[in-house]
Design an enzyme around this catalytic site. Sequence first.
Site, PDB file in Angstrom:
ATOM      1  N   LEU A  80       0.837  -1.202   0.000  1.00 54.41           N
ATOM      2  CA  LEU A  80       0.000   0.000   0.000  1.00 54.41           C
ATOM      3  C   LEU A  80       0.876   1.257   0.000  1.00 54.41           C
ATOM      4  O   LEU A  80       2.079   1.180   0.243  1.00 54.41           O
ATOM      5  CB  LEU A  80      -0.901  -0.021   1.244  1.00 54.41           C
ATOM      6  CG  LEU A  80      -1.795  -1.268   1.390  1.00 54.41           C
ATOM      7  CD1 LEU A  80      -2.588  -1.202   2.686  1.00 54.41           C
ATOM      8  CD2 LEU A  80      -2.724  -1.397   0.194  1.00 54.41           C
ATOM      9  N   PRO A  81       0.263   2.429  -0.230  1.00 58.95           N
ATOM     10  CA  PRO A  81       1.096   3.627  -0.359  1.00 58.95           C
ATOM     11  C   PRO A  81       1.863   4.038   0.909  1.00 58.95           C
ATOM     12  O   PRO A  81       3.066   4.251   0.850  1.00 58.95           O
ATOM     13  CB  PRO A  81       0.087   4.721  -0.760  1.00 58.95           C
ATOM     14  CG  PRO A  81      -1.067   3.987  -1.358  1.00 58.95           C
ATOM     15  CD  PRO A  81      -1.133   2.674  -0.640  1.00 58.95           C
TER      16      PRO A  81
ATOM     17  N   LYS B 167       7.136  11.329   0.531  1.00 61.05           N
ATOM     18  CA  LYS B 167       6.737  10.624   1.758  1.00 61.05           C
ATOM     19  C   LYS B 167       7.955   9.976   2.415  1.00 61.05           C
ATOM     20  O   LYS B 167       8.186  10.110   3.610  1.00 61.05           O
ATOM     21  CB  LYS B 167       5.693   9.557   1.414  1.00 61.05           C
ATOM     22  CG  LYS B 167       5.383   8.598   2.544  1.00 61.05           C
ATOM     23  CD  LYS B 167       4.933   7.218   2.077  1.00 61.05           C
ATOM     24  CE  LYS B 167       5.825   6.539   1.115  1.00 61.05           C
ATOM     25  NZ  LYS B 167       5.757   5.099   0.979  1.00 61.05           N
TER      26      LYS B 167
ATOM     27  N   LYS C  72      15.148   0.841   4.579  1.00 57.46           N
ATOM     28  CA  LYS C  72      14.525   1.381   3.366  1.00 57.46           C
ATOM     29  C   LYS C  72      14.553   2.923   3.372  1.00 57.46           C
ATOM     30  O   LYS C  72      14.818   3.562   2.349  1.00 57.46           O
ATOM     31  CB  LYS C  72      13.087   0.859   3.279  1.00 57.46           C
ATOM     32  CG  LYS C  72      12.257   1.424   2.151  1.00 57.46           C
ATOM     33  CD  LYS C  72      12.761   1.003   0.781  1.00 57.46           C
ATOM     34  CE  LYS C  72      11.936   1.661  -0.321  1.00 57.46           C
ATOM     35  NZ  LYS C  72      12.523   1.456  -1.642  1.00 57.46           N
TER      36      LYS C  72
ATOM     37  N   THR D 187       6.335   0.816   1.966  1.00 51.48           N
ATOM     38  CA  THR D 187       7.324   1.624   2.685  1.00 51.48           C
ATOM     39  C   THR D 187       6.571   2.533   3.648  1.00 51.48           C
ATOM     40  O   THR D 187       5.824   3.421   3.214  1.00 51.48           O
ATOM     41  CB  THR D 187       8.154   2.492   1.714  1.00 51.48           C
ATOM     42  OG1 THR D 187       8.753   1.637   0.750  1.00 51.48           O
ATOM     43  CG2 THR D 187       9.243   3.253   2.453  1.00 51.48           C
TER      44      THR D 187
HETATM   45  P1  NAD Z   1       0.616   2.706  -5.996  1.00 52.51           P
HETATM   46  O1  NAD Z   1      -0.045   3.930  -5.515  1.00 52.51           O
HETATM   47  O2  NAD Z   1       0.834   2.486  -7.456  1.00 52.51           O
HETATM   48  O3  NAD Z   1      -0.177   1.411  -5.437  1.00 52.51           O
HETATM   49  C1  NAD Z   1      -0.842   1.349  -4.217  1.00 52.51           C
HETATM   50  C2  NAD Z   1      -2.126   0.559  -4.415  1.00 52.51           C
HETATM   51  O4  NAD Z   1      -2.763   0.370  -3.145  1.00 52.51           O
HETATM   52  C3  NAD Z   1      -3.140   1.283  -5.311  1.00 52.51           C
HETATM   53  O5  NAD Z   1      -3.512   0.432  -6.382  1.00 52.51           O
HETATM   54  C4  NAD Z   1      -4.320   1.572  -4.372  1.00 52.51           C
HETATM   55  O6  NAD Z   1      -5.576   1.503  -5.012  1.00 52.51           O
HETATM   56  C5  NAD Z   1      -4.157   0.459  -3.348  1.00 52.51           C
HETATM   57  N1  NAD Z   1      -4.785   0.708  -2.055  1.00 52.51           N
HETATM   58  C6  NAD Z   1      -4.684   1.793  -1.254  1.00 52.51           C
HETATM   59  N2  NAD Z   1      -5.375   1.608  -0.116  1.00 52.51           N
HETATM   60  C7  NAD Z   1      -5.918   0.371  -0.192  1.00 52.51           C
HETATM   61  C8  NAD Z   1      -6.750  -0.410   0.669  1.00 52.51           C
HETATM   62  N3  NAD Z   1      -7.147   0.046   1.856  1.00 52.51           N
HETATM   63  N4  NAD Z   1      -7.135  -1.637   0.258  1.00 52.51           N
HETATM   64  C9  NAD Z   1      -6.730  -2.121  -0.947  1.00 52.51           C
HETATM   65  N5  NAD Z   1      -5.949  -1.435  -1.806  1.00 52.51           N
HETATM   66  C10 NAD Z   1      -5.555  -0.208  -1.434  1.00 52.51           C
HETATM   67  O7  NAD Z   1       2.018   2.604  -5.216  1.00 52.51           O
HETATM   68  P2  NAD Z   1       3.295   1.709  -5.592  1.00 52.51           P
HETATM   69  O8  NAD Z   1       4.190   2.494  -6.488  1.00 52.51           O
HETATM   70  O9  NAD Z   1       2.839   0.352  -5.984  1.00 52.51           O
HETATM   71  O10 NAD Z   1       4.005   1.666  -4.157  1.00 52.51           O
HETATM   72  C11 NAD Z   1       3.511   0.861  -3.106  1.00 52.51           C
HETATM   73  C12 NAD Z   1       4.491   0.959  -1.956  1.00 52.51           C
HETATM   74  O11 NAD Z   1       5.784   0.484  -2.389  1.00 52.51           O
HETATM   75  C13 NAD Z   1       4.702   2.375  -1.433  1.00 52.51           C
HETATM   76  O12 NAD Z   1       4.851   2.355  -0.041  1.00 52.51           O
HETATM   77  C14 NAD Z   1       5.996   2.805  -2.115  1.00 52.51           C
HETATM   78  O13 NAD Z   1       6.679   3.792  -1.359  1.00 52.51           O
HETATM   79  C15 NAD Z   1       6.753   1.494  -2.187  1.00 52.51           C
HETATM   80  N6  NAD Z   1       7.730   1.356  -3.275  1.00 52.51           N
HETATM   81  C16 NAD Z   1       7.427   1.762  -4.542  1.00 52.51           C
HETATM   82  C17 NAD Z   1       8.386   1.610  -5.558  1.00 52.51           C
HETATM   83  C18 NAD Z   1       8.113   2.023  -6.986  1.00 52.51           C
HETATM   84  O14 NAD Z   1       9.053   2.057  -7.781  1.00 52.51           O
HETATM   85  N7  NAD Z   1       6.864   2.340  -7.361  1.00 52.51           N
HETATM   86  C19 NAD Z   1       9.628   1.023  -5.265  1.00 52.51           C
HETATM   87  C20 NAD Z   1       9.880   0.592  -3.970  1.00 52.51           C
HETATM   88  C21 NAD Z   1       8.934   0.762  -2.983  1.00 52.51           C
END
Ligand code: NAD
Length: 303
Positions: free
Chosen positions: A65-66, A246, A171, A96
């Site tokens: 999740l975000p 964030k 992280k 994260t």
């Molecule tokens: P994103 O916003 O693309 O995905 C998050 C998903 O969670 C969304 O599809 C949203 O609809 C869903 N969501 C939110 N609340 C929810 C709930 N209560 N129930 C079900 N689904 C829910 O974000 P992301 O890029 O996939 O990143 C996710 C995490 O990974 C974050 O914490 C980010 O910091 C970390 N991260 C991202 C990357 C990257 O390159 N994108 C790399 C490493 C770490």
Amino acid sequence: MTKIAFIGLGHMGLPMARNLLKAGFELSVYDLLQTAVQQLVAEGARAANDAHDAVHQASVVISMLPASRHVEGLYLGDDGLLAYITPGSLVLECSTIAPESAKKVHQAAVKLGIELLDAPVSGGTAGAAAATLTFMVGGEAQALDQARPIFQAMGKNIFHAGSAGAGQLAKVCNNLVLAVQMIGTAEAMALGVANGLDAKTLAEIMRQSSGGNWVLERYNPWPGVMETAPASHDYDGGFMAELMAKDLGLAQETAQASGNSTPMGALALQLYRLLLRQGHGQRDFSVIQQLFGGPRHSTDDTA
Ligand code: NAD
């Protein structure tokens, strides 16, 4: 076969879940948005009606999740997901989030007889797709042993950082370095191109010299330098700038609590906030290139 519930199918969660399906795990999936759910159903997953339904009969729960508020909102409280997970199950919390938040969810899980590891990842969307992510794990070593085959289906490097919250701490430190590298690289690219260097030539010289870093290897912020990088696709996809802001905020909170001096992280956070104020929060974090002038600026200058 282990039944896994996967919650959060965004930029990272979708490809991670897909790799678990490819490895033969049985998956029930849930996201607030239906698009990703339907894609995974077409590949063999079960669509859950909600998060509670997703964990029904699952012995492993993965969330991606975000931010902290989403994770605490999902798991904690009277109607939180922890109350619906079978004791003895394993939760792999891969988002994260704040180390303190990870510890809070961990403690609540342990009270209910549920094992929980904080396991944030590094490697970006490309690493998620290629199953080459790095997992930074906090929690019990024994739980990590149990989780290892699942992590191995999604990643390459699996580190035990320490006790609960330690994965998140690692992280936070990693993303501070990443942001500083990204900003430094963007600044140098703009300087070189504005003074007449060819972007690809400059990128290659720095990549193979003492300025070489992960951003220059895999994620150059200058459009057109790397075909696979988000910069070459109008900064679409990848890792959203608002998520980097964030993470930089988490680094500052951590530094405030321990009394550490983190001036580069503080400046990076200010620059990302500026970028967010300019409306770029939903674009890939390499869009910070635009603060220093991107290709359009250099064309304008010569026109
Ligand atoms: P994103 O916003 O693309 O995905 C998050 C998903 O969670 C969304 O599809 C949203 O609809 C869903 N969501 C939110 N609340 C929810 C709930 N209560 N129930 C079900 N689904 C829910 O974000 P992301 O890029 O996939 O990143 C996710 C995490 O990974 C974050 O914490 C980010 O910091 C970390 N991260 C991202 C990357 C990257 O390159 N994108 C790399 C490493 C770490």
